[in-house]
Design an enzyme around this catalytic site. Structure first.
Site, mmCIF file in Angstrom:
data_model
loop_
_atom_site.group_PDB
_atom_site.id
_atom_site.type_symbol
_atom_site.label_atom_id
_atom_site.label_comp_id
_atom_site.label_asym_id
_atom_site.label_seq_id
_atom_site.Cartn_x
_atom_site.Cartn_y
_atom_site.Cartn_z
ATOM 1 N N VAL A 55 12.012 2.811 22.554
ATOM 2 C CA VAL A 55 11.132 3.454 21.573
ATOM 3 C C VAL A 55 11.964 4.165 20.513
ATOM 4 O O VAL A 55 11.632 4.167 19.329
ATOM 5 C CB VAL A 55 10.170 4.432 22.285
ATOM 6 C CG1 VAL A 55 9.388 5.261 21.270
ATOM 7 C CG2 VAL A 55 9.210 3.665 23.178
ATOM 8 N N ALA A 56 13.074 4.784 20.931
ATOM 9 C CA ALA A 56 13.944 5.460 19.970
ATOM 10 C C ALA A 56 14.529 4.466 18.976
ATOM 11 O O ALA A 56 14.750 4.780 17.802
ATOM 12 C CB ALA A 56 15.071 6.182 20.707
ATOM 13 N N ASP A 66 4.884 -16.276 -22.190
ATOM 14 C CA ASP A 66 4.107 -16.847 -23.276
ATOM 15 C C ASP A 66 4.686 -16.340 -24.590
ATOM 16 O O ASP A 66 5.334 -15.289 -24.621
ATOM 17 C CB ASP A 66 2.641 -16.414 -23.105
ATOM 18 C CG ASP A 66 1.728 -17.059 -24.121
ATOM 19 O OD1 ASP A 66 2.026 -18.185 -24.544
ATOM 20 O OD2 ASP A 66 0.719 -16.447 -24.484
ATOM 21 N N ASN A 85 13.439 11.922 15.974
ATOM 22 C CA ASN A 85 13.011 10.860 15.045
ATOM 23 C C ASN A 85 12.062 11.392 13.981
ATOM 24 O O ASN A 85 12.164 11.050 12.803
ATOM 25 C CB ASN A 85 12.331 9.731 15.820
ATOM 26 C CG ASN A 85 13.328 8.876 16.585
ATOM 27 O OD1 ASN A 85 14.537 9.023 16.413
ATOM 28 N ND2 ASN A 85 12.830 7.994 17.425
ATOM 29 N N ASP A 143 -1.343 -13.633 -21.575
ATOM 30 C CA ASP A 143 -2.555 -12.890 -21.887
ATOM 31 C C ASP A 143 -3.782 -13.790 -22.012
ATOM 32 O O ASP A 143 -4.905 -13.312 -22.056
ATOM 33 C CB ASP A 143 -2.383 -12.091 -23.178
ATOM 34 C CG ASP A 143 -2.037 -12.986 -24.371
ATOM 35 O OD1 ASP A 143 -1.944 -14.221 -24.195
ATOM 36 O OD2 ASP A 143 -1.861 -12.455 -25.479
ATOM 37 N N GLU A 150 9.773 3.687 13.854
ATOM 38 C CA GLU A 150 8.325 3.805 13.714
ATOM 39 C C GLU A 150 7.904 4.213 12.300
ATOM 40 O O GLU A 150 6.782 3.975 11.883
ATOM 41 C CB GLU A 150 7.770 4.813 14.735
ATOM 42 C CG GLU A 150 8.290 6.234 14.607
ATOM 43 C CD GLU A 150 9.596 6.439 15.367
ATOM 44 O OE1 GLU A 150 10.126 7.547 15.310
ATOM 45 O OE2 GLU A 150 10.075 5.484 15.993
ATOM 46 N N ASP A 186 -2.953 -18.997 -19.341
ATOM 47 C CA ASP A 186 -1.839 -18.472 -18.557
ATOM 48 C C ASP A 186 -2.211 -18.202 -17.107
ATOM 49 O O ASP A 186 -1.338 -17.977 -16.269
ATOM 50 C CB ASP A 186 -1.326 -17.161 -19.178
ATOM 51 C CG ASP A 186 -0.819 -17.345 -20.592
ATOM 52 O OD1 ASP A 186 -0.091 -18.324 -20.810
ATOM 53 O OD2 ASP A 186 -1.165 -16.541 -21.463
#
Length: 914
Positions: A288-289, A335, A736, A642, A293, A646
């Site tokens: 877990v360490a 464009d 942690n 635009d 997380e 496109d």
């Protein structure tokens, strides 16, 4: 006919006479369809609407937030913690997961609505002839075979074959990218003609800017050119961003690392003779360490901070992961019209017959009104300006006022009005005081327009405007510097034509102007109105590059990003813009035509795009194919645009960037980022922000993994050496929380490095945990473990096994991680360089110290964590653990053999580290 035309008929409508199209569709143009015909065709062909693709439901969006392998790993760790009695630890992990999901869900909630916007953009009315009568109807009820009536200003409601027209011109820039209005007529064109050259067709989504016409609907809804674009957008699959791919790779490696750590520690304890259940608890605690997380939540928060900062810099991010992706871009496909240029036809210069040139430039924009009015003292310029606004079908709207009045008409003609107004000429007043006696409209065959006018004083004259060669052919004389009228000889005529060629080579649309005195009457012969004019001069008109674009292109190139122009415009016009913006970086501009793509496969297209600076006359399909081909070669492609045309490329790209001001809703909804200021240079700012975000994520991963590895190695070494367990499971969780969360948030706010935009893009194949980075994490984690373990050994000698020694071990581990926190700001730069550039670093350090003080001096928390208050000797040792990591890493950074090899973020070529 039951079905509204076949696909083959639709594709060939532009190439056959209009009456033949009407016959195929079973309609009499003078009468139109009957109500029965309309109802039958509606039932078989459907309404005139772009069909929608099913959008993600809220549940699907929420599910996506939990689909990461790191999230799965955290969930497993939380369940294990819960089953082993560590409820607090399980609760903390679940909270982290929920926060991450909530932020991601909220940011992405409104994504994926491109087709809905496309449908809304087509809700217009249409003037139609049915049962022999004209009527206005909802465009959604149009069917193939309907007869439409058009006039200037109308939007085209469906793909239409022109039957009759007069001086018809349309604006197709949102569909084809063509920057100037397009002349249209009913004459058939070649069946192979590209979309931008089908003069006999009107397309859904375009606008009539001049003239009038009637036509027959050939396609509606999804069968239109706009509908085909909609289908292309719908078929584009949402791909993973580079960051998502790297985090996925990181998560898979974590699974193996975590399982390996747990298994090794468990087996080591068993072989040593320790209790099976005790070793199971210890190995799970270590696993877990080792799980970071905070990784998903902090990554999401770093991206969210980037979103907020980019919003303040005029870039709205619609998809969270897109923030970092832009920083990975290797190619920008842009464009031309409206993105690199203003999408506003503008007079660039007047070249008068007496060789005087009056130009418009950025330099003289700040001239006062009096200085511009001074030009009107020139009689020749005044005459040319008068012809330009009177031999002109455009006009100012009666509601227009101020510096930017609304102009109605063809973009080229409106440019002439705006230029005359800039000189101080009262355009509306001049048009009002001149009576139009006779007019020959502009025609593509004659390539000129003639108007006969009479002013309030009875002075009558004829004015001609058009193609230079045509106008010069009608001219007999010209004006000199002294104001004398001189006959045009062959040498003079050739000189004028050479001026025209020189202006055209600069991508100017050149018009010539002339006038002559006539006798007022109601009818004129061809001879009277076509000959004996006095030549006044030329006007050069262009769609100018946007301010700041050239500089932005240079910065992008310096950052190792290629800029490729994809436009529906003419090759010559595009080349001129490319030269002005230096897309070729000083070399000859390499321009390719859409026809070059016709038979090319994906690999060849990618090779073309890698050497070309622009593609002209490209269709939406061409843009889409170019983007896909580059992606297949490993490029990270950003696309700007635009227009409706496109949208497919914007959706397919790794990062789609739409212009927010003038951009269509379709383009905005298909994009990942919307620029509110329509400024191309904002893209460069966004790229810098994206690179900074990735660098900050990299710093956080560096911090978290070296910290977690230090914890694991310290406990693993102690267990293997037969020492008492230095930390309890709850103390591991506390460390942690204290040393990861606040420092990580501070690193998320690190400012850009000075070298950010001086290095090449990261390699698309790069993994988050590269070998050099893994080596760095390993030796630094080992260093942290060694220093903390040394402090623990000292405490064991001083106090023996128990609470005091474990307290020193916990504080020592926090101390080395606090010192290393400053090291993680850069892998190459000294920790003391720009030491105060990020004040949040010191706030985070203060938070870590304050929380750790609570852990040992606040009795309720101290009881939970099983800690004791340290004495002055303990504090001295802990202070040393803070300083030592900084000293050791500083020495490592400046070793001669390491200074050139410390770059841990791989790039295409070497560059400075962030």
């Amino acid at each position: 006919m039951e079905e509204s035309g076949t696909k083959k008929q639709q594709e060939s409508s532009h190439a056959i006479p209009g009456h033949e199209v009407a016959e195929r569709l079973g309609v009499e143009p003078g009468i139109g369809l009957s109500n029965e015909d309309v109802n039958r065709r509606l039932s078989s062909g459907g309404i005139n609407r772009i069909e929608q693709k099913a959008q993600h439901t809220l549940w699907q969006l929420l599910h996506d937030q939990f689909s990461s392998i790191v999230i799965f790993l955290l969930g497993f760790a939380a369940i294990v913690a819960l089953l082993t009695g560590n409820q607090l630890e399980a609760f903390a992990i679940f909270v982290v997961m929920l926060i991450n999901a909530a932020i991601g869900f909220w940011i992405e909630w409104q994504a994926g609505r491109a087709l809905e916007a496309l449908r809304k953009s087509t809700r217009i009315t249409a003037r139609v002839r049915r049962n022999g009568h004209q009527q206005v109807i909802d465009a959604e009820t149009l069917v193939a075979g309907d007869i439409l009536i058009f006039s200037a200003g109308d939007r085209v409601p469906a793909d239409t074959r022109i039957l009759e027209s007069a001086n018809l011109r349309t604006d197709e820039s949102t569909l084809t990218g063509e920057s100037v209005s397009v002349e249209k007529d009913s004459a058939p064109v070649l069946v192979s003609a590209p979309l931008a050259e089908r003069r006999s067709m009107l397309y859904l989504g375009t606008t009539i800017v001049a003239g009038n016409a009637s036509g027959i609907v050939t396609a509606t809804g999804k069968h239109t050119e706009l509908g085909r674009i909609g289908q292309m957008v719908a078929q584009v699959e949402e791909g993973q961003t580079p960051l998502q791919r790297r985090l996925g790779d990181l998560g898979r490696k974590l699974v193996y690392i975590v399982l390996g750590i747990a298994l090794i520690v468990y087996l080591a304890g068993i072989f040593r003779g320790d209790d099976i259940w005790l070793m199971l608890e210890i190995s799970i605690s270590l696993a877990v360490a080792a799980v970071p997380e905070g990784l998903p939540a902090v990554t999401t928060l770093i991206l969210a901070f980037g979103v907020l900062r980019m919003a303040r810099q005029n870039a709205i991010v619609r998809r969270l992961a897109a923030v970092e992706t832009l920083g990975s871009a290797t190619v920008i496909c842009t464009d031309k019209t409206g993105t690199l240029t203003e999408n506003l036809m503008t007079v660039r210069e007047y070249h008068l017959a007496n060789d005087r040139v009056i130009g418009f430039s950025r330099a003289n924009e700040s001239e006062s009104a009096d200085e511009w009015n001074e030009h009107l003292r020139n009689e020749l310029l005044t005459r040319l300006l008068l012809v330009s606004i009177l031999c002109n079908e455009a006009s100012f709207d009666t509601e227009g006022n101020g510096d930017q009045p609304k102009v109605i008409g063809d973009p080229t003609e409106t440019a002439l009005l705006m230029a005359a107004k800039r000189f101080g000429m009262d355009v509306t007043a001049e048009q009002s005081r001149h009576q139009n006696l006779y007019e020959v409209p502009f025609d593509s065959a004659t390539r000129r327009m003639i108007t006969v006018l009479k002013d309030n004083h009875g002075y009558s004259f004829a004015a001609i405007k058009g193609a230079p060669a045509v106008v010069l052919k009608s001219c007999k004389t010209y004006l000199t510097n002294e104001g004398e009228t001189v006959l045009i000889d062959r040498q003079t005529r050739e000189r004028f034509l050479e001026i025209n060629r020189e202006m055209a080579d600069r991508a100017l649309r050149v018009l010539a102007f002339a006038d002559k005195r006539v006798t007022a009457k109601n009818d004129f012969s061809t001879e009277e109105i076509e000959n004996d004019y006095t030549f006044l001069g030329f006007v050069g008109i262009t769609d100018p590059p946007r301010i700041g674009v050239a500089e932005a292109v240079t910065v992008a190139q310096k950052a190792g990003i290629r800029v490729v122009m994809l436009t529906g415009d003419q090759t010559s016009t595009a080349c001129a813009v490319a030269r002005q913006l230096n897309l070729s970086e000083g070399a000859e501009v390499v321009a390719l035509h859409s026809s070059d793509l016709a038979e090319a496969g994906g690999g060849k297209i990618a090779d073309m795009a890698r050497r070309a600076h622009l593609f002209s006359r490209v269709s939406p399909e061409d843009k889409y194919r170019i983007v896909r081909a580059l992606q297949a070669k490993g490029e990270i492609v950003a696309v700007t645009g635009d227009g409706v045309n496109d949208a497919p490329a914007l959706k397919q790209a790794d990062i789609g960037i739409a212009m927010g001001g003038r951009g269509t809703e379709v383009a905005k909804e298909a994009s990942d980022i919307v620029l509110t200021d329509d400024d191309f240079s904002t893209i460069v700012t966004a790229i810098e922000r994206g690179r900074t975000i990735y660098a900050n994520i990299h710093k956080f991963v560096h911090l978290m993994f070296s910290h977690n590895l230090g914890e694991v190695l310290m406990i693993f070494t102690a267990v293997m050496a037969g020492l008492p367990l230095p930390l309890l499971p709850l103390q591991i969780l506390w460390i942690n929380l204290v040393t990861d969360v606040f420092p990580a948030l501070a690193l998320a706010l690190e400012p850009p490095s000075p070298e950010t935009m001086n290095r090449k893009p990261r390699s698309p194949s790069e993994t988050m945990l590269s070998k050099p980075f893994m080596f760095l994490i390993f030796w630094q984690g080992a260093m942290l473990a060694a220093i903390a373990l040394a402090a623990y050994l000292w405490a064991l000698r001083e106090y023996g096994e128990g609470r005091q020694a474990r307290t020193v071990a916990m504080l020592a581990l926090v101390g080395v991680q606090l010192g290393h926190f400053f090291n993680c700001r850069s892998t190459t730069r000294s920790v003391f360089r720009n030491f105060f550039s990020n004040p949040y670093i010191f706030v985070a350090a203060a938070m870590v110290i304050a929380l750790q003080a609570l852990a040992v001096y606040f009795p309720p928390l101290a009881r939970i964590l099983d800690t004791a208050p340290p004495n002055k000797y303990d504090l001295a040792v802990i202070g040393l653990t803070v300083i030592l990591p900084v000293i050791i890493v500083e020495i490592y950074k400046f070793l001669p053999s390491k200074r050139s090899s410390n770059e841990l973020i791989p790039h295409r070529t070497s560059g400075s580290a962030n």
